[in-house]
Design an enzyme around this catalytic site. Structure first.
Site, PDB file in Angstrom:
ATOM      1  N   HIS A 148     -27.533 -44.767  67.575  1.00  0.00           N
ATOM      2  CA  HIS A 148     -27.085 -45.185  68.900  1.00  0.00           C
ATOM      3  C   HIS A 148     -27.237 -46.700  69.068  1.00  0.00           C
ATOM      4  O   HIS A 148     -27.994 -47.345  68.342  1.00  0.00           O
ATOM      5  CB  HIS A 148     -27.896 -44.463  69.975  1.00  0.00           C
ATOM      6  CG  HIS A 148     -27.948 -42.974  69.786  1.00  0.00           C
ATOM      7  ND1 HIS A 148     -28.946 -42.353  69.054  1.00  0.00           N
ATOM      8  CD2 HIS A 148     -27.120 -41.997  70.207  1.00  0.00           C
ATOM      9  CE1 HIS A 148     -28.736 -41.043  69.035  1.00  0.00           C
ATOM     10  NE2 HIS A 148     -27.631 -40.800  69.723  1.00  0.00           N
TER      11      HIS A 148
ATOM     12  N   ASP B 202     -28.294 -48.140  72.030  1.00  0.00           N
ATOM     13  CA  ASP B 202     -29.387 -48.424  72.964  1.00  0.00           C
ATOM     14  C   ASP B 202     -29.100 -49.676  73.779  1.00  0.00           C
ATOM     15  O   ASP B 202     -29.991 -50.484  74.054  1.00  0.00           O
ATOM     16  CB  ASP B 202     -30.723 -48.541  72.228  1.00  0.00           C
ATOM     17  CG  ASP B 202     -31.157 -47.200  71.626  1.00  0.00           C
ATOM     18  OD1 ASP B 202     -30.566 -46.168  71.980  1.00  0.00           O
ATOM     19  OD2 ASP B 202     -32.096 -47.193  70.809  1.00  0.00           O
TER      20      ASP B 202
ATOM     21  N   ASP C 130     -35.069 -46.156  64.216  1.00  0.00           N
ATOM     22  CA  ASP C 130     -35.044 -44.855  64.863  1.00  0.00           C
ATOM     23  C   ASP C 130     -34.711 -43.824  63.788  1.00  0.00           C
ATOM     24  O   ASP C 130     -33.704 -43.964  63.087  1.00  0.00           O
ATOM     25  CB  ASP C 130     -33.966 -44.862  65.956  1.00  0.00           C
ATOM     26  CG  ASP C 130     -33.966 -43.618  66.815  1.00  0.00           C
ATOM     27  OD1 ASP C 130     -34.242 -42.528  66.280  1.00  0.00           O
ATOM     28  OD2 ASP C 130     -33.657 -43.723  68.018  1.00  0.00           O
TER      29      ASP C 130
ATOM     30  N   ASP D 172     -33.401 -41.113  63.981  1.00  0.00           N
ATOM     31  CA  ASP D 172     -32.105 -40.445  64.120  1.00  0.00           C
ATOM     32  C   ASP D 172     -30.976 -41.253  63.481  1.00  0.00           C
ATOM     33  O   ASP D 172     -29.835 -40.804  63.443  1.00  0.00           O
ATOM     34  CB  ASP D 172     -31.791 -40.065  65.565  1.00  0.00           C
ATOM     35  CG  ASP D 172     -31.430 -41.243  66.468  1.00  0.00           C
ATOM     36  OD1 ASP D 172     -30.992 -42.297  65.966  1.00  0.00           O
ATOM     37  OD2 ASP D 172     -31.570 -41.106  67.699  1.00  0.00           O
TER      38      ASP D 172
END
Length: 300
Positions: free
Chosen positions: A125, A127, A227, A229
């Protein structure tokens, strides 16, 4: 690493995300032997334990577009002061999350020690949301925007200065899920993003070499915000917001190895490990393996 003194700080934050469990991330990473890994690599390691973080059940969510703003601001301020103190001692801060909202405090504390700091944002992502653009109101989707000086003043002005970093010194690697407001901001600010499409076409080695040129151009320090992910859920299942089609385990190691060879990192954080959603602590073990690579571990 030029700096062989590492201080570990855990931030069991889950106020920035909707799914519970990521507050246990620091414990999971420790259980996967992060301190032992770094010690074996020749580092002098000090573990300061965890910062105190409120539990969501104890507080009202507050603004729906900026959930738990007050509590996250307070923890971010404490983390900023902690990272600042670690840097003042001449040590390398290694921060363990917790959700990605902790980057607000980590970057603020690290940026106090650099005239201009580069940031590698390894994430599925962007962010880059603000309270105005966020579909969820979850602050873990806002820390990079905050660090760039965009968002609520309580977060943006942490430490009494803003922005903490500049868009021309930021690189996002592994992106594959961006909100419309983030896409607009990326275009407006000229932020360099290497999506999975770019990684597939160019290869991770080329992506990292280009990224290193960007984050080291005119900077005197580089922060890594990773992160879990960012990796494909097949390799890192224990995350709160998994997105299929991510960076492979081997590509991630290559990225960290290239970063280690560049020897430009001055701080780092590993976030979003959620043991409740994991399989036998697999994602925390991946985090520790990547930490090993970025701190110079090699096969030969």
């Amino acid at each position: 690493m030029k700096n062989n003194k590492v201080t570990i700080v855990g931030v069991p934050m889950d106020l920035g995300a909707d799914r519970r469990g990521v507050d246990m991330g620091p414990s999971a990473i420790r259980y996967a032997s992060v301190k032992e890994k770094l010690t074996q690599l020749g580092y002098e390691v000090s573990d300061q334990g965890n910062l105190s973080v409120p539990t969501p059940e104890s507080y009202d969510v507050g603004e729906k577009q900026l959930k738990y703003l007050r509590e996250i601001t307070l923890v971010s301020d404490e983390l900023m002061r902690t990272v600042d103190a670690v840097k003042q001692e001449g040590r390398f801060p290694l921060i363990l999350g917790g959700d990605h909202s902790i980057a607000i405090g980590t970057i603020a504390g690290a940026a106090k020690h650099h005239q201009r700091m580069g940031v590698i944002w390894f994430d599925a992502h962007g962010d880059l949301n603000t309270g105005e653009t966020s579909p969820s109101g979850n602050i873990h989707g806002m820390p990079l925007a905050v660090s760039l000086g965009l968002g609520h003043p309580d977060l943006v002005d942490l430490g009494g200065f803003a922005p903490k970093v500049h868009p021309e010194n930021v690189v996002i690697i592994g992106a594959r899920q961006l909100d419309e407001g983030e896409r607009v901001l990326i275009r407006e600010r000229g932020i360099k993003v290497y999506t999975m499409h770019d990684i597939d076409r160019m290869g991770m080695a080329t992506v990292m070499n280009e990224a290193l040129e960007i984050v080291s151009n005119g900077t005197d320090g580089v922060h890594l915000s990773l992160d879990l992910d960012g990796l494909d859920p097949h390799d890192a299942p224990g995350v709160g917001t998994p997105v299929s089609g991510g960076v492979t385990y081997r590509e991630s190691h290559l990225a960290m190895e290239i970063l280690a060879e560049a020897d430009i990192l001055t701080s780092a954080e590993f976030v979003e490990v959620n043991p409740i959603l994991d399989q036998s602590n697999r994602t925390a073990k991946v985090a520790v393996a990547l930490i090993g690579s970025v701190f110079g571990e090699k096969v030969l």
